[in-house]
Design an enzyme around this catalytic site. Structure first.
Site, PDB file in Angstrom:
ATOM      1  N   LYS A 269      41.315 -52.733-129.926  1.00 48.21           N
ATOM      2  CA  LYS A 269      40.898 -51.714-128.955  1.00 48.21           C
ATOM      3  C   LYS A 269      39.815 -50.869-129.633  1.00 48.21           C
ATOM      4  CE  LYS A 269      40.992 -47.940-127.420  1.00 48.21           C
ATOM      5  NZ  LYS A 269      39.722 -47.151-127.293  1.00 48.21           N
TER       6      LYS A 269
ATOM      7  N   GLU B 269      44.883 -44.654-141.102  1.00 42.62           N
ATOM      8  CA  GLU B 269      43.744 -44.167-141.886  1.00 42.62           C
ATOM      9  C   GLU B 269      43.142 -43.003-141.106  1.00 42.62           C
ATOM     10  OE1 GLU B 269      41.267 -47.481-142.974  1.00 42.62           O
ATOM     11  OE2 GLU B 269      42.847 -48.283-144.250  1.00 42.62           O
TER      12      GLU B 269
ATOM     13  N   CYS C 235      34.542 -40.614-142.869  1.00 41.83           N
ATOM     14  CA  CYS C 235      35.871 -40.075-143.202  1.00 41.83           C
ATOM     15  C   CYS C 235      35.927 -39.590-144.641  1.00 41.83           C
ATOM     16  CB  CYS C 235      36.941 -41.127-142.945  1.00 41.83           C
ATOM     17  SG  CYS C 235      36.651 -42.667-143.809  1.00 41.83           S
TER      18      CYS C 235
ATOM     19  N   GLU D 103      38.153 -30.630-140.560  1.00 40.42           N
ATOM     20  CA  GLU D 103      37.173 -31.711-140.611  1.00 40.42           C
ATOM     21  C   GLU D 103      36.117 -31.484-139.528  1.00 40.42           C
ATOM     22  OE1 GLU D 103      38.362 -35.675-139.239  1.00 40.42           O
ATOM     23  OE2 GLU D 103      37.404 -36.507-141.010  1.00 40.42           O
TER      24      GLU D 103
HETATM   25  P1  NAD Z   1      40.126 -40.734-132.402  1.00 37.82           P
HETATM   26  O1  NAD Z   1      41.460 -40.510-133.030  1.00 37.82           O
HETATM   27  O2  NAD Z   1      39.709 -39.834-131.308  1.00 37.82           O
HETATM   28  O3  NAD Z   1      40.027 -42.209-131.811  1.00 37.82           O
HETATM   29  C1  NAD Z   1      40.223 -43.349-132.590  1.00 37.82           C
HETATM   30  C2  NAD Z   1      40.681 -44.487-131.698  1.00 37.82           C
HETATM   31  O4  NAD Z   1      41.964 -44.172-131.175  1.00 37.82           O
HETATM   32  C3  NAD Z   1      39.774 -44.754-130.504  1.00 37.82           C
HETATM   33  O5  NAD Z   1      39.709 -46.140-130.265  1.00 37.82           O
HETATM   34  C4  NAD Z   1      40.519 -44.067-129.372  1.00 37.82           C
HETATM   35  O6  NAD Z   1      40.239 -44.620-128.113  1.00 37.82           O
HETATM   36  C5  NAD Z   1      41.960 -44.331-129.766  1.00 37.82           C
HETATM   37  N1  NAD Z   1      42.941 -43.387-129.199  1.00 37.82           N
HETATM   38  C6  NAD Z   1      42.750 -42.097-128.826  1.00 37.82           C
HETATM   39  N2  NAD Z   1      43.901 -41.587-128.344  1.00 37.82           N
HETATM   40  C7  NAD Z   1      44.835 -42.561-128.428  1.00 37.82           C
HETATM   41  C8  NAD Z   1      46.215 -42.635-128.092  1.00 37.82           C
HETATM   42  N3  NAD Z   1      46.879 -41.609-127.568  1.00 37.82           N
HETATM   43  N4  NAD Z   1      46.868 -43.796-128.329  1.00 37.82           N
HETATM   44  C9  NAD Z   1      46.236 -44.851-128.875  1.00 37.82           C
HETATM   45  N5  NAD Z   1      44.915 -44.839-129.193  1.00 37.82           N
HETATM   46  C10 NAD Z   1      44.230 -43.702-128.981  1.00 37.82           C
HETATM   47  O7  NAD Z   1      39.086 -40.719-133.606  1.00 37.82           O
HETATM   48  P2  NAD Z   1      37.509 -40.796-133.497  1.00 37.82           P
HETATM   49  O8  NAD Z   1      37.021 -39.468-133.028  1.00 37.82           O
HETATM   50  O9  NAD Z   1      37.133 -42.034-132.780  1.00 37.82           O
HETATM   51  O10 NAD Z   1      37.105 -41.009-135.037  1.00 37.82           O
HETATM   52  C11 NAD Z   1      36.861 -39.974-135.921  1.00 37.82           C
HETATM   53  C12 NAD Z   1      38.083 -39.767-136.821  1.00 37.82           C
HETATM   54  O11 NAD Z   1      38.397 -40.950-137.518  1.00 37.82           O
HETATM   55  C13 NAD Z   1      37.834 -38.727-137.912  1.00 37.82           C
HETATM   56  O12 NAD Z   1      38.953 -37.889-138.015  1.00 37.82           O
HETATM   57  C14 NAD Z   1      37.685 -39.555-139.175  1.00 37.82           C
HETATM   58  O13 NAD Z   1      37.992 -38.911-140.379  1.00 37.82           O
HETATM   59  C15 NAD Z   1      38.629 -40.664-138.897  1.00 37.82           C
HETATM   60  N6  NAD Z   1      38.308 -41.816-139.742  1.00 37.82           N
HETATM   61  C16 NAD Z   1      39.158 -42.124-140.777  1.00 37.82           C
HETATM   62  C17 NAD Z   1      38.864 -43.199-141.616  1.00 37.82           C
HETATM   63  C18 NAD Z   1      39.788 -43.554-142.741  1.00 37.82           C
HETATM   64  O14 NAD Z   1      39.678 -44.666-143.240  1.00 37.82           O
HETATM   65  N7  NAD Z   1      40.673 -42.684-143.180  1.00 37.82           N
HETATM   66  C19 NAD Z   1      37.724 -43.961-141.380  1.00 37.82           C
HETATM   67  C20 NAD Z   1      36.888 -43.620-140.323  1.00 37.82           C
HETATM   68  C21 NAD Z   1      37.208 -42.554-139.499  1.00 37.82           C
END
Ligand code: NAD
Length: 489
Positions: free
Chosen positions: A175, A250, A284, A383
Site C-alpha cells: 500500500k 520504522e 527520517c 519532527e
Molecule cells: P504517514 O504515517 O502519514 O503515512 C505512511 C503510510 O501509512 C502511508 O501509506 C499512509 O497512507 C498509511 N497510513 C496512514 N494512516 C494509516 C492507518 N490508519 N492505517 C494504515 N495505514 C495508514 O507518514 P508519511 O507522512 O507518509 O511519512 C512521513 C513519516 O515517515 C515521518 O514521520 C518520517 O520520519 C517517517 N519515516 C520513517 C522512516 C524510518 O525508517 N524510520 C523512513 C521514512 C519515513
C-alpha cells in the site's frame, strides 16, 4: 510518460477499485492534479489478500529454491536499472525531490533487490547438537506480508520492504503513500517482466485510513511492515493486536548532530548541511538538531547560515537544484507552521524561513536555520520533516548527551570529534538505533536499521529483514533412547 490513471495490481492484472472510486494526485511544483488513482478499501484489499494467499498456498514462490527466487530478484534489479532515468524523472515529478538525488534513490532501489538476492542464497540455519538430541532450525516464509510505505523516497522505501519479503518467499500486498503513487505504478511491469508469478506481488492504492487500515486489520495478513509517522504506527499497533500480527515499525525521528570543538569543522559543516537539507529535509534520519560546543558555536552558526543561504532551491528536475518542492501543500503548511512556532518561541532565525525569491507558487521553502534553540521549544522536540534545522550550544560532553537524548525519538545520531575515546563514549550513551561517527548517513545494507524509543519497534536490514519475514521453527530429534518419566505407570 505520466499516466492519467493509476490502478491497483491484483492477481497479475491492473484493475480499478471495486467501488470505482478514485482520488486526485497532484505534483508539488504546480499543485495541479495530474492523475486519478484507484482508491482502495476493504473490498480491494480482500481481493489482493486473496490473490496473495492463493499464490502463497498453491504457487511455486514460497517453496522455490532460494537460488531460483534470487534469479528473479536480480532480474528485477536489472529492470530497475534499465528504467533508472525514467524512475528518477517520475519520482522527481511526483515528490519534488531534486532529480540528482532521485537518481541515487533509484540506484539504491535496484541494489536492495541485488543485495537480498545474495542474502537469501547465502542463508544457512543453526543446528544444536547434544549427546542425546539434535535440534535444527527450519525456516519458512510467514505468509502474506502487508507493506505500508510513506511518501518520502517512495520507490526506494517500497523496494526496501519488497526485496526481503520476496526473497524470503512471502507474497505481498503493498500500500504505497497516497501523495506519491506514481513510481509504484512502474512495479507491475517490472515484476511481470522479471518473472514474478501471478499473485505474488499485489498493490492496492488508497488513503491510509481506508486501504492501509483494511490491510492492517485483515485476518489473512500475518505481518505488517510499516514506515511512517509515529502516531500512525501507534494506531497500526493497536489494530494489529486483534490478530497478534508480527510488526516492524520504522517511525519518525529528530536526530542530533553533535559537533565538538575538536572535530574537523569543515567536514562537520558539510555533513550537517547535507544531513538535514538533502531529500528536501524530508528524511527520517535527518540530523535536524545540530548541537555545537560553545567555543565554536558562534562561528558554526555563521557558517551554517551563510551556506544555507546559498543552497539552490528550485525546479526539482534541474540537476543544479539542491532543494526541490515539498511534497504537498498540506505538508508545506505544516512545515511553515513550525517556522512560525520557532519565531514565536524566541529562536533566532539566521537563514531562510520563507519562500525563496522568484518562486511565487509551488511548495518551496529556503533552507532554514534557527539558532539559540532550547529544549523546551517545539522546533527542538517535534519532527518537522522539512528543510529546517535547529542549532543549540552545549558546554560539556554530559550536556551534549543530555540534549541529544531529550526528545522522545531515537532514530539516528551523528557525532563529530577527533577524540577517539569521546567518540566511543558518546556513541554508547546517545539514545539512537543508528549512530554515525565523523560521517553522514552512509548505509551498509547488512546492518540493523531501525530506531529506539518513539522511532520504532524491531529492526530490518540484512539478516534482520529475513528474520522478520520468516518464522524459525526448531525440530528436536532424539538420537538414542530418551528417558521418559512414566506417569501413571
Ligand atoms: P504517514 O504515517 O502519514 O503515512 C505512511 C503510510 O501509512 C502511508 O501509506 C499512509 O497512507 C498509511 N497510513 C496512514 N494512516 C494509516 C492507518 N490508519 N492505517 C494504515 N495505514 C495508514 O507518514 P508519511 O507522512 O507518509 O511519512 C512521513 C513519516 O515517515 C515521518 O514521520 C518520517 O520520519 C517517517 N519515516 C520513517 C522512516 C524510518 O525508517 N524510520 C523512513 C521514512 C519515513
Amino acid at each position: 510518460m505520466i499516466p492519467e490513471k493509476i490502478l491497483h495490481f491484483i492477481g497479475g492484472r491492473q484493475v480499478p477499485s471495486v467501488s470505482g472510486r478514485t482520488f486526485d494526485v497532484a505534483d508539488p511544483v504546480t499543485n495541479t492534479v495530474y492523475a486519478q488513482a484507484a482508491a482502495g478499501d476493504l473490498d480491494d484489499v480482500d481481493k489482493a489478500v486473496e490473490a496473495a494467499a492463493v499464490a502463497f498456498a498453491t504457487g511455486p514462490w514460497p517453496s522455490m529454491a532460494a537460488r531460483a527466487r534470487a534469479k528473479v530478484l536480480v532480474r528485477i534489479a536489472d529492470a530497475i536499472e534499465v528504467r533508472g532515468e525514467e524512475l528518477a524523472a517520475l519520482e522527481t515529478f511526483d515528490t519534488g525531490l531534486p532529480v540528482t538525488q532521485a537518481r541515487g534513490q533509484a540506484a539504491r532501489a535496484a541494489e536492495n533487490f541485488r543485495f537480498f538476492a545474495d542474502v537469501i542464497v547465502a542463508q544457512h540455519e543453526d543446528a544444536f547438537s547434544a549427546p542425546a538430541q539434535l535440534g535444527y532450525v527450519v525456516r519458512r516464509p510467514v505468509g502474506v506480508a502487508g507493506l505500508i510505505t510513506p511518501w518520502n523516497t517512495p520507490f526506494m522505501l517500497e523496494t526496501w520492504k519488497l526485496a526481503p519479503a520476496l526473497a524470503s518467499g512471502c507474497t505481498v500486498v503493498l500500500k504505497p503513500a497516497e501523495w506519491t503513487p506514481l513510481s509504484a505504478s512502474l512495479l507491475p511491469d517490472i515484476m511481470t517482466e522479471a518473472g514474478v508469478p501471478e499473485g505474488v506481488f499485489n498493490v492496492v492504492h488508497g488513503i491510509g485510513e481506508q486501504a492501509g487500515a483494511a490491510l492492517v486489520s485483515h485476518r489473512g495478513v500475518p505481518l505488517i511492515s510499516f514506515t511512517g509517522e509515529t502516531t500512525t504506527g501507534q494506531i497500526i499497533m493497536r489494530s494489529a493486536a486483534t490478530h497478534l500480527k508480527g510488526l516492524s515499525m520504522e517511525l519518525g525521528g529528530k536526530s542530533p548532530c553533535i559537533i565538538f570543538a575538536d572535530a574537523d569543522l569543515d567536514l562537520a559543516v558539510d555533513s550537517a548541511l547535507f544531513g538535514v537539507f538533502s531529500l528536501n529535509g524530508e528524511r527520517c534520519t535527518a540530523g535536524s538538531r545540530i548541537l555545537a560546543e560553545r567555543s565554536v558555536y558562534d562561528s558554526l552558526v555563521s557558517r551554517l547560515a551563510e551556506r544555507a543561504a546559498r543552497i539552490r532551491v528550485g525546479d526539482p528536475s534541474d540537476p543544479a537544484t539542491e532543494i526541490g518542492a515539498l511534497v504537498h501543500p498540506e505538508h508545506y503548511e505544516r512545515v511553515m507552521s513550525y517556522v512560525r512556532a520557532g519565531v514565536a518561541e524566541g529562536a533566532r532565525l539566521v537563514a531562510g524561513g520563507a519562500r525563496p525569491a522568484g518562486l511565487p507558487s509551488g511548495n518551496f521553502l529556503s533552507a532554514t536555520v534557527f539558532a539559540d534553540v532550547t529544549p523546551s521549544m517545539r522546533i527542538f522536540r517535534e519532527e518537522i520533516f522539512g528543510p529546517v534545522v535547529c542549532v543549540t550550544p552545549f558546554d560539556s560532553e554530559e550536556e551534549a548527551i543530555a540534549l541529544a537524548n531529550s526528545t522522545r525519538y531515537g532514530l539516528a545520531a551523528y557525532i563529530w570529534t577527533s577524540d577517539l575515546r569521546r567518540a566511543h563514549r558518546a556513541a554508547g550513551l546517545v539514545e539512537s538505533g543508528m549512530t554515525w561517527v565523523n560521517s553522514h548517513n552512509v548505509r551498509d545494507l547488512r546492518t540493523p536499521f531501525g530506531g529506539i524509543k518513539a522511532s520504532g519497534v524491531g529492526r530490518e536490514g540484512g539478516q534482520h529483514s529475513i528474520d522478520f519475514y520468516t518464522e524459525s521453527r526448531i525440530v528436536h530429534v532424539a538420537l538414542g533412547d530418551t528417558h521418559v518419566p512414566r506417569f501413571g505407570a
